[in-house]
Each structure stands twice: as C-alpha cells, then as structure tokens.
Design a protein around this motif. Structure first.
Motif, PDB file in Angstrom:
ATOM      1  N   SER A 232      12.844 -79.921  -7.352  1.00  0.00           N
ATOM      2  CA  SER A 232      11.886 -81.007  -7.575  1.00  0.00           C
ATOM      3  C   SER A 232      12.199 -82.239  -6.745  1.00  0.00           C
ATOM      4  O   SER A 232      11.310 -83.044  -6.490  1.00  0.00           O
ATOM      5  N   ALA A 233      13.445 -82.417  -6.331  1.00  0.00           N
ATOM      6  CA  ALA A 233      13.867 -83.642  -5.648  1.00  0.00           C
ATOM      7  C   ALA A 233      13.896 -83.435  -4.140  1.00  0.00           C
ATOM      8  O   ALA A 233      14.710 -82.664  -3.617  1.00  0.00           O
ATOM      9  N   ALA A 234      13.021 -84.141  -3.422  1.00  0.00           N
ATOM     10  CA  ALA A 234      12.996 -84.045  -1.968  1.00  0.00           C
ATOM     11  C   ALA A 234      14.279 -84.569  -1.337  1.00  0.00           C
ATOM     12  O   ALA A 234      14.563 -84.255  -0.178  1.00  0.00           O
ATOM     13  N   ASP A 235      15.074 -85.336  -2.078  1.00  0.00           N
ATOM     14  CA  ASP A 235      16.356 -85.823  -1.560  1.00  0.00           C
ATOM     15  C   ASP A 235      17.303 -84.681  -1.209  1.00  0.00           C
ATOM     16  O   ASP A 235      18.299 -84.894  -0.513  1.00  0.00           O
ATOM     17  N   CYS A 236      17.025 -83.466  -1.677  1.00  0.00           N
ATOM     18  CA  CYS A 236      17.893 -82.317  -1.392  1.00  0.00           C
ATOM     19  C   CYS A 236      17.537 -81.616  -0.084  1.00  0.00           C
ATOM     20  O   CYS A 236      18.300 -80.755   0.368  1.00  0.00           O
ATOM     21  N   THR A 260       1.621 -80.290  -7.120  1.00  0.00           N
ATOM     22  CA  THR A 260       0.243 -80.674  -7.451  1.00  0.00           C
ATOM     23  C   THR A 260       0.153 -81.806  -8.459  1.00  0.00           C
ATOM     24  O   THR A 260      -0.881 -82.475  -8.533  1.00  0.00           O
ATOM     25  N   LEU A 261       1.188 -82.013  -9.247  1.00  0.00           N
ATOM     26  CA  LEU A 261       1.196 -83.090 -10.239  1.00  0.00           C
ATOM     27  C   LEU A 261       2.167 -84.174  -9.794  1.00  0.00           C
ATOM     28  O   LEU A 261       2.896 -84.016  -8.819  1.00  0.00           O
ATOM     29  N   SER A 262       2.173 -85.274 -10.519  1.00  0.00           N
ATOM     30  CA  SER A 262       3.101 -86.363 -10.204  1.00  0.00           C
ATOM     31  C   SER A 262       3.458 -87.092 -11.488  1.00  0.00           C
ATOM     32  O   SER A 262       2.810 -86.916 -12.528  1.00  0.00           O
ATOM     33  N   ALA A 263       4.495 -87.911 -11.392  1.00  0.00           N
ATOM     34  CA  ALA A 263       4.895 -88.693 -12.562  1.00  0.00           C
ATOM     35  C   ALA A 263       3.752 -89.553 -13.064  1.00  0.00           C
ATOM     36  O   ALA A 263       3.626 -89.805 -14.278  1.00  0.00           O
ATOM     37  N   GLU A 264       2.914 -89.983 -12.145  1.00  0.00           N
ATOM     38  CA  GLU A 264       1.783 -90.804 -12.533  1.00  0.00           C
ATOM     39  C   GLU A 264       0.784 -90.041 -13.406  1.00  0.00           C
ATOM     40  O   GLU A 264       0.028 -90.628 -14.177  1.00  0.00           O
ATOM     41  N   ILE A 303       8.976 -83.566 -13.032  1.00  0.00           N
ATOM     42  CA  ILE A 303       7.972 -83.890 -12.018  1.00  0.00           C
ATOM     43  C   ILE A 303       8.210 -85.331 -11.574  1.00  0.00           C
ATOM     44  O   ILE A 303       8.290 -86.243 -12.395  1.00  0.00           O
ATOM     45  N   ARG A 304       8.339 -85.540 -10.278  1.00  0.00           N
ATOM     46  CA  ARG A 304       8.657 -86.870  -9.749  1.00  0.00           C
ATOM     47  C   ARG A 304       7.406 -87.523  -9.160  1.00  0.00           C
ATOM     48  O   ARG A 304       6.294 -87.060  -9.385  1.00  0.00           O
ATOM     49  N   ASP A 305       7.590 -88.623  -8.427  1.00  0.00           N
ATOM     50  CA  ASP A 305       6.426 -89.409  -8.017  1.00  0.00           C
ATOM     51  C   ASP A 305       5.673 -88.758  -6.859  1.00  0.00           C
ATOM     52  O   ASP A 305       6.118 -87.777  -6.256  1.00  0.00           O
ATOM     53  N   ALA A 306       4.516 -89.328  -6.541  1.00  0.00           N
ATOM     54  CA  ALA A 306       3.633 -88.741  -5.540  1.00  0.00           C
ATOM     55  C   ALA A 306       4.264 -88.734  -4.157  1.00  0.00           C
ATOM     56  O   ALA A 306       4.044 -87.796  -3.376  1.00  0.00           O
ATOM     57  N   ALA A 307       5.064 -89.748  -3.812  1.00  0.00           N
ATOM     58  CA  ALA A 307       5.717 -89.773  -2.502  1.00  0.00           C
ATOM     59  C   ALA A 307       6.699 -88.608  -2.378  1.00  0.00           C
ATOM     60  O   ALA A 307       6.786 -87.954  -1.328  1.00  0.00           O
ATOM     61  N   ASN A 308       7.448 -88.338  -3.438  1.00  0.00           N
ATOM     62  CA  ASN A 308       8.366 -87.203  -3.448  1.00  0.00           C
ATOM     63  C   ASN A 308       7.594 -85.898  -3.280  1.00  0.00           C
ATOM     64  O   ASN A 308       8.021 -84.991  -2.550  1.00  0.00           O
TER      65      ASN A 308
END
Length: 458
Positions: A232-236, A260-264, A303-308
């Motif tokens: 889930s984390a693009a930082d990886c 497809t989903l986001s934290a928002e 689920i993380r934010d839309a930028a991720n």
C-alpha cells in the motif's frame, strides 16, 4: 472436432489485443485462429472482449472454522462472477490454519466438491512449525505466508526476526516461495481515536518500508524467493526497484482498493447488512441503523492518500509491482460495525476487482492487455499455477467475456460473496463480466472447480 469456438474482435492474447477465434478441445485451448463472425460450434462475442480467466492468488476463504465469514461455495461463485477462474486460498483465517499437513487435509476436505472455480492453497509459516514446511511443500502448497506483525487472529502469530531467518532458509532449501505481510511492529501504534485519520496514522508508510527492507536483506542472505503482499505504501517502491535491479528474487503485488480508493474516500457510510426480511427490496439508501461510518474501507495495511495511489500506478507501469490481486478478506457484518479502532480489517472485492481496476486503468491510458498482465499472467507466474494466466495453445480454456465499455452501479444485493459489504457500494464502474468458462464449460451453479497443487508435488 472442437468442443467450442469463441470469437471476439477484442481477444486479449499474450502478444496483445486483436480479433481472434479460440478453439477449445478437451478443456484446453487447441488453436487460435483469425476472427470469424460465424464460428462453428461456437459463440461470437463481437466487440465484447475475450480475456483469459483471472488468477487471484490472495483470497481468504475462511473455511473450515469461520465459514460464517465466507466459504468455498460463496467465494468461488463470487470469483466466477468477477472473471476469476483460479484462486489460491490463504492459510488464515480458517480454523485450523494451514500450518501442517492435517490442517491442509481439513482444508481440502472442506473445499472438495464445493468450488465453482479452481482452487489452490498457500501454507503458513508461524512460530514452531519449521518442521512442517517441507511436508506441506511436498503436499503441493504453492508457497508460505508469514506475518512480521500481528495477523489479527491469535492462531496465526507473526515471526520474529530470528524465526523469519530460519523459515526463509528452510524454504530456500527446497526452492519454495515465501509471501510476506510486511509491516514493522515497532512502527505500529494503537489508534488514538475511532476515525480514519487516527487509524491511518497508527499504520504509517515507514512500517511497510522497514519491513520490506528486512525482507530484502533476508532474501539476499538466504537466497529465498520472496514476495511482498498487498503493498500500500509507495515509499517502498525504490527499495523494491533496487532489489530487483540487483537481481534479487523479490516481487510485489498491490490490490484494487489501493489503486482505486483513497483515504479521502473512507468517510462515506456503507451498507453493512441486516435482517434479510427487513432489507429485502430495500431502497438504494438503507436505514441509518444498517449503515456504518465507512469501516468497509478498513484494511491492513491501510488505504493511503490519493497522491500515494498515483505513485502505485507508476510502480505498476514500471513493472516494480507485478501483480494485482484482491486480498478478499471478508467477515460477518457485525465485525465491521463500530469504528476504525475496533472494526475488522479486511475488504471484500473478489467479484469487483476486474471492473474496479479496469475503470481506473483505462482512465490512466492503460489497455486490457495491461490488466490481463497484472491480474492473470502475473499472479499465475508468481505461484507457478500450471496452465493458467493467458489465452495460449495448451493452456486450460479458462475464458471470460468482458463488456469493457459497459457501465454498472455497484449494488451490494448483486454480490455473491457471503455478506453484502463493500466499499464500492454506489460507485459506477466500467466493465461487465457477461460469461465465464472454466476449461471450456460455462460456469453455472454446478461446482466444476478442481483443487490444484504445485505441478511438482507427488
């Protein structure tokens, strides 16, 4: 004589999308010929796309032991309705978990004769079962799942670092595959409240990155083939890209909900089921008593934010992420009630993964051939499931008719998994599965699915 010929102007083949006629004989693909609008003994789909059956290597069926959460009959019916013709069942949350040969036998007994699609099994690596790993491998499991942090169920505890090293070495000794839920327990905290923001903060991206770095180090040390689950984390992504560039056998998957989903999105209430006698014929807006503050969106990692989310799409496009699978992890509606601190973490999407991913993929310029690579070819290659993953001569004739331009609105009442709970409720998605064939036979109510083992298993 061919048993069946299916023609489509949009057949998605290993070399791309083109018109073709696919011949089926004795359950396998016998030939791929030019398109004809009048195939002998067959079906002309016209502009409806013909895809290979999807392979979902991350499904929690939960039977036996927690069949009230899900079961082989309901899960595989949902799979077939969503274009999934092969799934590989996770070793938890069933009771007993698949951590030794007797548990595998119990799992196979529960599944025998109940499956609408083909089903294989993962084994589990937990503290104390090192001696069961090779026997499970010899019995045909496709690999071994482990957790670096709490799994959510007490009967499937995580591995400490030393235990993980020992398991990796053992699995490497017989050429097996280890699949890892990678979150660093030292980086996780208890949510400070019941909202989504507090839940998300309790499972930060650094928790995934630290665990992925640990898996990469142990893969380099032991030589084991390792796969990161539900990234889930693009930082990886940079960690994984470097490992792959260095030639390490480390791969990763992500899931439809992260793409497809986001934290928002995790703010809108969703239907969590209720007494069928009171909800039959319900309106599109069920009573408030049957709704919950978006806990259908809860999963781990979150689920993380839309930028991720957009960075995950870049990871897919670059090939760092090679698979998209659902992590279908259902439970009873009661366990989803409450707030984000207390509700069960798992998303039910087995029936909706294909249209959800296709809706988002086409908006970003991807084609059906990309979706097939991520959701059929990639997972089949990961697990080594024989005869699956593509429309190719000799493969099983697992095929899907997919109306790629047709839209629909997600109605929980139309879902076939055991409980009608989904974060996609009310969303308009593009792409409708109109027919599914398993080894050339239409998938209907009859349970045609087979139980699969690694081809090298005795």
């Amino acid at each position: 004589m061919d048993d069946l010929v299916i023609s489509s102007r949009r057949a998605v083949l290993p070399d791309g999308e083109r018109p073709a006629a696919v011949s089926v004989r004795d359950g396998r693909i016998a030939a791929i010929a030019p398109y004809t609008a009048d195939p002998p003994a067959g079906v002309d789909l016209g502009d409806v796309a013909l895809l290979p059956g999807l392979v979902d290597t991350h499904v929690h069926v939960n039977e036996p032991g927690r069949t009230e959460w899900e079961g082989f009959a309901t899960a595989t019916r949902a799979a077939a309705s969503g274009g999934v013709t092969t799934l590989v069942d996770m070793p938890l949350n069933a009771l007993p978990p698949t951590v030794d040969p007797p548990a595998l036998a119990a799992k196979r007994e529960a599944a025998e004769g109940a499956c609408a699609v083909d089903v294989g099994f993962w084994g589990g690596a937990v503290p104390g079962n090192l001696g069961s790993l090779r026997p499970l491998h010899d019995l045909g499991v496709f690999g071994f799942k482990c957790f670096t942090a709490d799994s959510g169920v007490p009967e499937f505890p995580p591995l400490g670092f030393a235990e993980m090293r020992a398991a990796f070495r053992e699995i490497a000794s017989f050429g097996g595959l280890v699949i890892v839920h990678a979150e660093d327990p030292a980086s996780l905290t208890t949510p400070s409240g019941g909202g989504y923001a507090e839940f998300l903060a309790s499972r930060p991206a650094i928790a995934e990155r630290a665990a992925v770095e640990q898996v990469v180090r142990l893969a380099e040390e032991t030589g084991v083939r390792a796969h990161i689950l539900h990234l889930s984390a693009a930082d990886c992504l940079d960690v994984l890209a470097k490992a792959q560039a260095d030639g390490l056998p480390v791969t990763a998957e992500t899931c439809p909900h992260y793409l497809t989903l986001s934290a928002e999105d995790a703010q809108s209430p969703v239907y969590l089921g209720g007494d069928p006698q009171t909800t039959e014929g319900r309106s599109p807006e069920p009573p408030a008593s049957l709704r919950s503050p978006a806990t259908a969106h809860k999963c781990c990692p979150p689920i993380r934010d839309a930028a991720n989310r957009e960075l995950l799409w870049q990871g897919l496009a670059s090939g760092v992420i090679s698979c998209v699978v659902t992590d279908h992890s259902p439970c009873t509606p009661e366990l989803k009630r409450g707030d984000f601190a207390t509700a069960w973490g798992g998303i039910s999407s087995l029936q909706l993964g294909l249209p959800a991913v296709w809706t988002a993929a086409r908006a970003r310029g991807h084609g059906l051939h990309d979706v097939v690579r991520w959701m059929s070819e990639g997972p089949a290659a990961l697990a080594g499931v024989p005869g699956k993953g593509g429309i190719a001569v000799g493969n099983d004739a697992d095929l899907v008719a997919f109306a790629a331009d047709e839209t629909f609105t997600v109605d929980p009442a139309a879902l076939h998994h055991r409980h009608p709970v989904t974060p996609y409720e009310g969303r308009t998605l593009t792409g409708v599965v109109t027919s599914t064939w398993l080894r050339g036979a239409p998938v209907a109510d009859a349970p045609l699915g087979r139980l699969l083992s690694r081809p090298e298993a005795p």
